[in-house]
Design an enzyme around this catalytic site. Structure first.
Site, mmCIF file in Angstrom:
data_model
loop_
_atom_site.group_PDB
_atom_site.id
_atom_site.type_symbol
_atom_site.label_atom_id
_atom_site.label_comp_id
_atom_site.label_asym_id
_atom_site.label_seq_id
_atom_site.Cartn_x
_atom_site.Cartn_y
_atom_site.Cartn_z
ATOM 1 N N ASP A 68 0.813 -1.216 0.000
ATOM 2 C CA ASP A 68 0.000 0.000 0.000
ATOM 3 C C ASP A 68 0.848 1.269 0.000
ATOM 4 O O ASP A 68 0.741 2.109 0.879
ATOM 5 C CB ASP A 68 -0.939 -0.009 1.211
ATOM 6 C CG ASP A 68 -1.941 1.133 1.153
ATOM 7 O OD1 ASP A 68 -2.298 1.545 0.036
ATOM 8 O OD2 ASP A 68 -2.355 1.619 2.220
ATOM 9 N N GLU A 71 3.906 -7.874 6.816
ATOM 10 C CA GLU A 71 2.628 -8.453 6.435
ATOM 11 C C GLU A 71 2.734 -9.460 5.292
ATOM 12 O O GLU A 71 1.991 -9.381 4.306
ATOM 13 C CB GLU A 71 1.619 -7.352 6.081
ATOM 14 C CG GLU A 71 1.264 -6.456 7.245
ATOM 15 C CD GLU A 71 0.154 -5.456 6.913
ATOM 16 O OE1 GLU A 71 -0.233 -5.379 5.715
ATOM 17 O OE2 GLU A 71 -0.318 -4.764 7.817
ATOM 18 N N TYR A 90 -6.175 -3.108 12.485
ATOM 19 C CA TYR A 90 -6.921 -1.871 12.253
ATOM 20 C C TYR A 90 -8.393 -2.085 12.601
ATOM 21 O O TYR A 90 -9.273 -2.001 11.750
ATOM 22 C CB TYR A 90 -6.759 -1.427 10.798
ATOM 23 C CG TYR A 90 -5.367 -0.963 10.462
ATOM 24 C CD1 TYR A 90 -4.994 0.367 10.644
ATOM 25 C CD2 TYR A 90 -4.413 -1.848 9.989
ATOM 26 C CE1 TYR A 90 -3.717 0.805 10.351
ATOM 27 C CE2 TYR A 90 -3.124 -1.432 9.692
ATOM 28 C CZ TYR A 90 -2.786 -0.105 9.876
ATOM 29 O OH TYR A 90 -1.511 0.330 9.590
ATOM 30 N N GLU A 122 1.469 -1.584 13.997
ATOM 31 C CA GLU A 122 0.660 -0.629 13.236
ATOM 32 C C GLU A 122 -0.739 -0.577 13.827
ATOM 33 O O GLU A 122 -1.294 -1.601 14.228
ATOM 34 C CB GLU A 122 0.543 -1.022 11.747
ATOM 35 C CG GLU A 122 1.806 -0.875 10.930
ATOM 36 C CD GLU A 122 1.586 -1.206 9.454
ATOM 37 O OE1 GLU A 122 0.428 -1.096 8.977
ATOM 38 O OE2 GLU A 122 2.565 -1.581 8.779
#
Length: 593
Positions: free
Chosen positions: A203, A396, A449, A485
């Site tokens: 990303d 990731e 998230y 994160e």
């Protein structure tokens, strides 16, 4: 270099690497000169169907302008973000850079005693380099330096221009790091003939170009090629163990002076291998954990290093926030940035470009072999830095795939064999029960998230889900955990009460929900929290991205959002409570870092 507390021990014994030689950062001294080649270079993209016109016509054999139209391109910079040409922004394939320079006469006439070296700080992704039409090196991978001895080529014709040509290819394949794939569109009713796109599964925008400084420098013909420094502590004494690799002759002498920050010599040594003893040493401490953080000693071997650079804007912001650590997401940062981390007590998790590894073919033998070389290059560059406390081998990855088990077992074992003193991790967003790489890491780093990518808009579920996440990981592996994160996209200036997604209020609310759980778990096994992200950054175009990723607590122009003040209040409050390793930031800097 520095004497470190137990948290920051340096490399004890660097085992043999597949790479030959060292990669010392070039600094001017009494015996070394340096010529920077930053500025405008001639540039041309190869828009031929196969992207091979430059090789077929051998553009490297003559000035690039004679091959066709060229434009000015700054170095360091990304060629795909500077022009108004949309075809260049989305370009994939070979591009060509060229620079013509006049070398100092002294470099050319004293050929027997002078080496001339060309060094590229980093170029993304694959590079081939020629000097005066002669290929001198090639290198796979961005974000790390490479160099070539060009003495034989340039010293043969004193007074002539030195023409440096670099062909660079930004194509990413399943075996590159980071990986990608090329997709050809064969439906000619929708796409022009030969149309293709570069696909990635990370990303951020795939910036490409010569991203870090290019320099020419000299050394004597007998020169120091590599230095390995490690430290130990016993009683009131510090030990500095050193190993110096000298090339060019087997007959030489070495003298070493260890200087305090103020310049006073506190220990001396002779020869290529030895140990220096320092009584009552000043240890290296992270920012806000000691009244004198980032204390550095200087080891002088044939010349003293340059003074540290002034603090740049981002380091001012780090200190304003009260943050003392970051992860180099998702690639190694420039050596100039690492210098500032050493000097100002910023603790670093040093990460390789292992991002976007989502497919089984990313875990094959070819990918593995390249990954091992990348870790060798990274450790070779940063092994002596007191700020580096941990290596991260990926971000990731699809670690739930069965090939990931042997892959990460091998990469992590290789990394620990090269550097047995630092913990090794990778950053996971996999299910704790199906992560095949987690058994081999020393520290669990997990990204999540909640109320953003999961249960979007539901702030009320964050604490329950985050608490469950921590409990599951800790019960499974009994290892310290870092929340590597967390965060939410925020459009600066967009407000809504009650908080709604993309508003500054929503980002603040997400952070506060996470912090409530962090404050409980940091008393047990959670040892760090890294917000995503320091500043907004560019990504590929997508319906979920409004001119990039907006999870920064600062804008790309480094102006604070409301969340920055929430973090500042939190970080300084924790700083005043104790001298533990405090909350940290995950940084995603713009291209050039």
């Amino acid at each position: 270099m520095a004497l470190c507390c137990a948290l920051c021990l340096l490399l004890l014994c660097c085992q043999a690497l597949a790479l030959g030689g060292g990669m010392l950062y070039p600094r001017e001294s009494a015996s070394r000169e340096l010529k920077e080649l930053n500025g405008l270079w001639s540039f041309r993209a190869d828009f031929s169907a196969q992207r091979d016109k430059g090789f077929v016509q051998q553009w490297y054999r003559k000035p690039l302008r004679q091959s066709g139209p060229v434009i000015d391109m700054p170095v360091p910079a990304s060629f795909n973000e500077l022009t108004q040409d949309p075809n260049l922004r989305q370009y994939t394939g070979w591009v060509w850079y060229e620079k013509e320079v006049l070398l100092p006469r002294s470099w050319l006439l004293n050929a027997l005693n002078t080496r001339v070296v060309l060094r590229v700080g980093s170029a993304h992704y694959y590079s081939i380099v020629w000097v005066n039409g002669v290929q001198v090196t090639e290198h796979e991978g961005g974000h790390l330096p490479f160099e070539a001895d060009i003495s034989r080529i340039v010293q043969g014709s004193p007074g002539a221009l030195c023409r440096i040509t670099i062909a660079l290819n930004n194509t990413l394949t399943p075996q590159t790091l980071p990986p990608g794939s090329i997709q050809f569109m064969t439906d000619e009713s929708k796409y022009p003939r030969g149309y293709f796109v570069q696909n990635t599964k990370f990303d951020f925008f795939n910036y490409a170009g010569i991203h870090r400084p290019v320099v020419l420098y000299t050394t004597p013909s007998v020169y120091i090629d590599d230095i390995t420094v490690t430290t130990a502590w016993a009683g009131n004494s510090g030990m500095v163990r050193y190993q110096v690799l000298v090339r060019g002759n087997t007959r030489y002498s070495l003298s070493l002076n260890l200087r305090e920050k103020e310049g006073k010599v506190v220990a001396t040594g002779e020869g290529p291998i030895g140990e220096l003893k320092v009584v009552e040493p000043k240890l290296w401490w992270p920012y806000l954990m000691h009244e004198n953080p980032g204390y550095l000693y200087y080891l002088e071997i044939r010349g003293k290093g340059l003074d540290w650079s002034l603090i740049v804007k981002d380091f001012n912001l780090l200190q304003w926030l009260g943050a003392n650590s970051f992860r180099t997401s998702h690639y190694p940062y420039a050596e100039e940035i690492m210098d500032l981390c050493d000097a100002y007590g910023i603790v670093v998790i040093d990460e390789c470009p292992g991002v976007g590894m989502k497919d089984p073919e990313n875990f094959g033998n070819k990918s593995l072999a390249h990954h091992l070389v990348v870790m060798e290059e990274l450790i070779r560059r940063d092994k002596n830095r007191p700020s580096v406390v941990m290596w991260s081998v990926a971000n990731e990855p699809a670690s739930e795939l069965s090939p990931a088990a042997n892959y990460f077992k091998t990469v992590i074992a290789h990394t620990k064999a090269i550097d047995p003193t630092r913990p090794v991790t990778f950053v996971s967003n996999a299910n704790y029960a199906r992560d095949h790489g987690a058994p081999y890491v020393d520290v669990i780093c997990v990204n999540s998230y909640f109320s953003w990518y999961h249960d979007a808009g539901h702030l009320e579920v964050i604490q329950l889900q985050l608490n469950t996440q921590f409990e599951n990981w800790y019960k499974a592996y009994q290892k310290p955990i870092i929340q590597s994160e967390y965060g939410a996209d925020t459009i600066a200036g967009l407000h809504n009460d009650p908080p709604l997604m993309f508003s500054e209020e929503y980002q603040k609310a997400v952070l506060k929900e996470y912090h409530s759980v962090f404050d409980k778990k940091r008393k047990e096994y959670v040892i760090g929290e890294l917000i995503w992200n320091f500043a907004d950054f560019m990504t590929d175009q997508a319906t979920t991205r409004v001119l990039g990723n907006k999870k920064g607590i600062f804008t790309r122009q480094r102006q604070p959002k409301a969340a920055a003040f929430v973090l500042r209040d939190r970080y300084w409050k924790l700083a005043n409570e104790s001298n533990c390793l405090r909350p940290t930031l995950t940084l995603q800097f713009m291209s050039g870092y």
